[in-house]
Design a protein around this motif. Structure first.
Motif, PDB file in Angstrom:
ATOM      1  N   ASP A  70     -60.095  41.596 -56.466  1.00 39.98           N
ATOM      2  CA  ASP A  70     -59.274  41.947 -57.630  1.00 39.98           C
ATOM      3  C   ASP A  70     -58.931  43.429 -57.572  1.00 39.98           C
ATOM      4  OD1 ASP A  70     -59.416  39.380 -58.768  1.00 39.98           O
ATOM      5  OD2 ASP A  70     -61.250  39.857 -59.873  1.00 39.98           O
ATOM      6  N   TRP A  71     -57.641  43.758 -57.716  1.00 42.63           N
ATOM      7  CA  TRP A  71     -57.217  45.158 -57.793  1.00 42.63           C
ATOM      8  C   TRP A  71     -57.868  45.825 -59.002  1.00 42.63           C
ATOM      9  CZ3 TRP A  71     -54.722  46.350 -53.493  1.00 42.63           C
ATOM     10  CH2 TRP A  71     -53.954  45.367 -52.854  1.00 42.63           C
ATOM     11  N   ARG A  72     -58.031  47.133 -58.942  1.00 43.01           N
ATOM     12  CA  ARG A  72     -58.541  47.861 -60.118  1.00 43.01           C
ATOM     13  C   ARG A  72     -57.656  47.549 -61.320  1.00 43.01           C
ATOM     14  NH1 ARG A  72     -58.538  54.019 -58.757  1.00 43.01           N
ATOM     15  NH2 ARG A  72     -59.060  53.214 -56.684  1.00 43.01           N
ATOM     16  N   GLY A  73     -58.302  47.385 -62.468  1.00 39.55           N
ATOM     17  CA  GLY A  73     -57.569  47.057 -63.686  1.00 39.55           C
ATOM     18  C   GLY A  73     -57.277  45.585 -63.857  1.00 39.55           C
ATOM     19  N   GLN A  74     -57.728  44.745 -62.923  1.00 36.26           N
ATOM     20  CA  GLN A  74     -57.424  43.320 -62.980  1.00 36.26           C
ATOM     21  C   GLN A  74     -58.681  42.487 -62.751  1.00 36.26           C
ATOM     22  OE1 GLN A  74     -52.798  43.553 -61.369  1.00 36.26           O
ATOM     23  NE2 GLN A  74     -54.167  42.013 -60.545  1.00 36.26           N
ATOM     24  N   GLY A  75     -58.633  41.245 -63.228  1.00 37.46           N
ATOM     25  CA  GLY A  75     -59.701  40.294 -62.963  1.00 37.46           C
ATOM     26  C   GLY A  75     -61.059  40.816 -63.372  1.00 37.46           C
ATOM     27  N   GLY A  76     -61.995  40.753 -62.435  1.00 38.97           N
ATOM     28  CA  GLY A  76     -63.347  41.223 -62.700  1.00 38.97           C
ATOM     29  C   GLY A  76     -63.603  42.633 -62.231  1.00 38.97           C
ATOM     30  N   SER A  77     -62.562  43.348 -61.817  1.00 41.53           N
ATOM     31  CA  SER A  77     -62.710  44.748 -61.417  1.00 41.53           C
ATOM     32  C   SER A  77     -62.638  45.649 -62.643  1.00 41.53           C
ATOM     33  CB  SER A  77     -61.622  45.133 -60.404  1.00 41.53           C
ATOM     34  OG  SER A  77     -61.799  44.427 -59.186  1.00 41.53           O
ATOM     35  N   SER A  78     -63.033  46.907 -62.475  1.00 41.41           N
ATOM     36  CA  SER A  78     -63.070  47.834 -63.610  1.00 41.41           C
ATOM     37  C   SER A  78     -61.668  48.084 -64.142  1.00 41.41           C
ATOM     38  CB  SER A  78     -63.724  49.153 -63.194  1.00 41.41           C
ATOM     39  OG  SER A  78     -63.049  49.737 -62.086  1.00 41.41           O
ATOM     40  N   ARG A  79     -61.563  48.171 -65.461  1.00 44.64           N
ATOM     41  CA  ARG A  79     -60.292  48.419 -66.135  1.00 44.64           C
ATOM     42  C   ARG A  79     -60.070  49.922 -66.284  1.00 44.64           C
ATOM     43  NH1 ARG A  79     -58.523  43.249 -68.252  1.00 44.64           N
ATOM     44  NH2 ARG A  79     -59.430  41.847 -66.694  1.00 44.64           N
ATOM     45  N   LEU A  80     -58.800  50.301 -66.428  1.00 39.20           N
ATOM     46  CA  LEU A  80     -58.465  51.721 -66.478  1.00 39.20           C
ATOM     47  C   LEU A  80     -58.237  52.242 -67.887  1.00 39.20           C
ATOM     48  CD1 LEU A  80     -57.775  50.756 -63.479  1.00 39.20           C
ATOM     49  CD2 LEU A  80     -56.286  52.749 -63.421  1.00 39.20           C
ATOM     50  N   LEU A  81     -58.092  51.340 -68.853  1.00 35.25           N
ATOM     51  CA  LEU A  81     -57.835  51.744 -70.225  1.00 35.25           C
ATOM     52  C   LEU A  81     -58.837  51.083 -71.166  1.00 35.25           C
ATOM     53  CD1 LEU A  81     -53.938  51.397 -70.353  1.00 35.25           C
ATOM     54  CD2 LEU A  81     -55.257  53.504 -70.032  1.00 35.25           C
ATOM     55  N   ALA A  82     -58.961  51.654 -72.376  1.00 37.08           N
ATOM     56  CA  ALA A  82     -59.863  51.074 -73.371  1.00 37.08           C
ATOM     57  C   ALA A  82     -59.398  49.680 -73.781  1.00 37.08           C
ATOM     58  CB  ALA A  82     -59.941  51.984 -74.591  1.00 37.08           C
ATOM     59  N   ASP A  83     -58.084  49.453 -73.803  1.00 38.03           N
ATOM     60  CA  ASP A  83     -57.546  48.124 -74.093  1.00 38.03           C
ATOM     61  C   ASP A  83     -57.536  47.324 -72.798  1.00 38.03           C
ATOM     62  OD1 ASP A  83     -56.123  45.856 -74.693  1.00 38.03           O
ATOM     63  OD2 ASP A  83     -54.544  46.890 -75.803  1.00 38.03           O
ATOM     64  N   PRO A  84     -58.418  46.344 -72.647  1.00 41.30           N
ATOM     65  CA  PRO A  84     -58.536  45.633 -71.377  1.00 41.30           C
ATOM     66  C   PRO A  84     -57.401  44.662 -71.096  1.00 41.30           C
ATOM     67  CG  PRO A  84     -59.966  44.618 -73.002  1.00 41.30           C
ATOM     68  CD  PRO A  84     -59.373  45.836 -73.659  1.00 41.30           C
ATOM     69  N   LEU A  85     -56.483  44.489 -72.033  1.00 43.07           N
ATOM     70  CA  LEU A  85     -55.376  43.560 -71.832  1.00 43.07           C
ATOM     71  C   LEU A  85     -54.158  44.211 -71.180  1.00 43.07           C
ATOM     72  CD1 LEU A  85     -55.459  41.516 -75.164  1.00 43.07           C
ATOM     73  CD2 LEU A  85     -56.585  41.018 -72.992  1.00 43.07           C
ATOM     74  N   LYS A  86     -54.201  45.521 -70.996  1.00 45.71           N
ATOM     75  CA  LYS A  86     -53.057  46.238 -70.427  1.00 45.71           C
ATOM     76  C   LYS A  86     -53.203  46.404 -68.913  1.00 45.71           C
ATOM     77  CE  LYS A  86     -51.966  48.967 -74.560  1.00 45.71           C
ATOM     78  NZ  LYS A  86     -51.904  50.329 -75.140  1.00 45.71           N
ATOM     79  N   VAL A  87     -52.119  46.130 -68.190  1.00 47.36           N
ATOM     80  CA  VAL A  87     -52.062  46.428 -66.757  1.00 47.36           C
ATOM     81  C   VAL A  87     -51.589  47.869 -66.608  1.00 47.36           C
ATOM     82  CG1 VAL A  87     -51.142  45.735 -64.523  1.00 47.36           C
ATOM     83  CG2 VAL A  87     -51.381  44.040 -66.339  1.00 47.36           C
ATOM     84  N   HIS A  88     -52.423  48.702 -66.008  1.00 42.79           N
ATOM     85  CA  HIS A  88     -52.087  50.125 -65.962  1.00 42.79           C
ATOM     86  C   HIS A  88     -52.467  50.712 -64.605  1.00 42.79           C
ATOM     87  CE1 HIS A  88     -51.158  54.053 -67.581  1.00 42.79           C
ATOM     88  NE2 HIS A  88     -52.326  54.523 -67.160  1.00 42.79           N
ATOM     89  N   ILE A  89     -51.695  51.687 -64.190  1.00 48.41           N
ATOM     90  CA  ILE A  89     -52.004  52.469 -62.986  1.00 48.41           C
ATOM     91  C   ILE A  89     -51.233  53.780 -63.109  1.00 48.41           C
ATOM     92  CG2 ILE A  89     -50.101  51.801 -61.454  1.00 48.41           C
ATOM     93  CD1 ILE A  89     -53.791  51.740 -60.424  1.00 48.41           C
ATOM     94  N   LYS A  90     -51.748  54.838 -62.525  1.00 48.77           N
ATOM     95  CA  LYS A  90     -51.023  56.107 -62.531  1.00 48.77           C
ATOM     96  C   LYS A  90     -50.105  56.216 -61.325  1.00 48.77           C
ATOM     97  CE  LYS A  90     -54.466  58.760 -65.129  1.00 48.77           C
ATOM     98  NZ  LYS A  90     -55.405  59.917 -65.094  1.00 48.77           N
ATOM     99  N   ASP A  91     -50.579  55.720 -60.202  1.00 51.54           N
ATOM    100  CA  ASP A  91     -49.799  55.789 -58.965  1.00 51.54           C
ATOM    101  C   ASP A  91     -50.285  54.695 -58.031  1.00 51.54           C
ATOM    102  OD1 ASP A  91     -49.247  56.914 -56.049  1.00 51.54           O
ATOM    103  OD2 ASP A  91     -47.905  57.971 -57.414  1.00 51.54           O
ATOM    104  N   PHE A  92     -49.399  54.114 -57.238  1.00 54.46           N
ATOM    105  CA  PHE A  92     -49.790  53.034 -56.344  1.00 54.46           C
ATOM    106  C   PHE A  92     -50.709  53.513 -55.222  1.00 54.46           C
ATOM    107  CE2 PHE A  92     -47.477  50.176 -58.718  1.00 54.46           C
ATOM    108  CZ  PHE A  92     -47.399  48.919 -58.137  1.00 54.46           C
ATOM    109  N   GLN A  93     -50.853  54.818 -55.067  1.00 52.51           N
ATOM    110  CA  GLN A  93     -51.841  55.315 -54.117  1.00 52.51           C
ATOM    111  C   GLN A  93     -53.253  54.896 -54.517  1.00 52.51           C
ATOM    112  OE1 GLN A  93     -51.338  59.542 -53.613  1.00 52.51           O
ATOM    113  NE2 GLN A  93     -49.389  59.326 -52.524  1.00 52.51           N
ATOM    114  N   GLN A  94     -53.460  54.651 -55.818  1.00 53.82           N
ATOM    115  CA  GLN A  94     -54.757  54.137 -56.255  1.00 53.82           C
ATOM    116  C   GLN A  94     -54.982  52.725 -55.714  1.00 53.82           C
ATOM    117  OE1 GLN A  94     -53.712  55.280 -60.477  1.00 53.82           O
ATOM    118  NE2 GLN A  94     -55.903  55.743 -60.545  1.00 53.82           N
ATOM    119  N   TYR A  95     -53.947  51.909 -55.698  1.00 43.66           N
ATOM    120  CA  TYR A  95     -54.051  50.587 -55.085  1.00 43.66           C
ATOM    121  C   TYR A  95     -54.246  50.701 -53.571  1.00 43.66           C
ATOM    122  CZ  TYR A  95     -52.256  48.423 -59.424  1.00 43.66           C
ATOM    123  OH  TYR A  95     -52.060  47.995 -60.718  1.00 43.66           O
ATOM    124  N   ASP A  96     -53.592  51.700 -52.964  1.00 49.15           N
ATOM    125  CA  ASP A  96     -53.822  51.942 -51.532  1.00 49.15           C
ATOM    126  C   ASP A  96     -55.303  52.191 -51.269  1.00 49.15           C
ATOM    127  OD1 ASP A  96     -51.064  51.805 -51.199  1.00 49.15           O
ATOM    128  OD2 ASP A  96     -50.799  53.980 -51.146  1.00 49.15           O
TER     129      ASP A  96
END
Length: 309
Positions: A70-96
């Motif tokens: 699971d990508w960060r912020g999704q599924g069972g991986s750690s979420r990036l925001l206090a609201d766990p229902l939001k898909v969030h990222i600052k830059d796709f380099q984090q996904y890299d």
């Protein structure tokens, strides 16, 4: 229907250099099948490992061991925001970073050889970024509806692009994109979905989320959308596709309402070793579609893999 991959699901957790905790899982090929090596499975935005239980079993039945996460912020991986229902990222380099960590800590210990890859939508975009840097990273790849360009769904594309920039620049990067807050998968009906025509598979995912509501996501933030536009600009740059020499089979969905199929076709025709197939009648999630659509996908997949030798 019972899926072996779901019954035997035993996740492990890995940590990225910047502190994200990623949930990953692996399965061996089904016993009695001729071994074909390792296939990595890269999911799309809002998705999670268990959604692909059917696909994982189909890969294993073809002789592939499977590794996914699971990508960060999704599924069972750690979420990036206090609201766990939001898909969030600052830059796709984090996904890299997620992908390189997965390759280092999960994939390479399983096999010294370059793996196959099956990637959908956002996962396809991230995989293309990695292959542009290192075409030998994978032996061959199959992409379903990769995120090359997004559909504006009737809005002027330049306006949507400007709104994503403006909302993020104004400090609202963590806010839902207009309309996304209402797309909770536990509330949304089948008729409101934009990704598949297969009610049974759609209900399978919804029923799983009802039992595991903390896994679910609703939709992207302005920050995610702005980062998404930046990565789409990157992969759409002149000469980018030409440098991805990895053997590839690229699928477009004729009825896609999430990404632009025309952009996928144009990208694939510039890849030196790619074959493009457009599936008539398919919505965005080809692997979650009706049986005739999936059968066409697997027939082409098998021919592609067999042709690699």
């Amino acid at each position: 229907m019972t899926y072996d991959s779901l019954q035997s699901f035993a996740p492990t957790f890995i940590e990225t250099p910047d502190g994200a905790r990623l949930r990953a899982a692996t399965w061996p090929a089904l016993s009695g099948t001729p071994p074909r090596g390792l296939c990595i499975l890269l999911t799309g935005q809002t998705e999670f490992i268990e959604k692909y239980c059917e696909v994982i079993d189909e890969l294993r039945a073809r002789g592939f061991a499977v590794a996914t996460f699971d990508w960060r912020g999704q599924g069972g991986s750690s979420r990036l925001l206090a609201d766990p229902l939001k898909v969030h990222i600052k830059d796709f380099q984090q996904y890299d970073t997620d992908f390189s960590t997965f390759m280092e800590k999960i994939v390479r210990p399983l096999s010294p050889q370059a793996p196959f890859a099956l990637a959908h939508s956002m996962g396809g975009n991230i995989l293309l970024r990695a292959l542009h840097a290192n075409p030998a990273l994978c032996r061959a790849v199959v992409l379903t509806a990769p995120m090359i360009a997004a559909s504006a769904r009737g809005w002027p594309p330049r306006l949507v692009r400007w709104l994503a920039w403006a909302q993020t620049a104004a400090g609202n990067g963590a806010g839902f994109v207009f309309g996304m807050a209402k797309r909770d998968p536990l509330v949304m009906t089948f008729e409101q979905n934009l990704t598949t025509q297969d009610r049974q598979r759609w209900e399978r995912t919804r029923d799983f989320l009802q039992r595991h509501p903390t896994i679910r996501l609703v939709g992207p933030t302005w920050g995610w959308l702005e980062a998404g536009y930046r990565t789409m600009d990157t992969v759409s740059a002149p000469g980018y596709a030409e440098r991805i020499t990895t053997p590839a089979l690229v699928f477009g969905a004729e009825e896609d309402r999430i990404v632009l199929t025309s952009a996928i076709f144009d990208f694939a025709r510039h890849m030196p070793n790619a074959t493009y197939i457009e599936i008539p009648g398919a919505e965005h999630e080809i692997l979650m579609e009706r049986d005739p659509i999936r059968e066409r996908f697997w027939k082409a997949f098998d021919a592609f893999v067999d042709g690699l030798g």
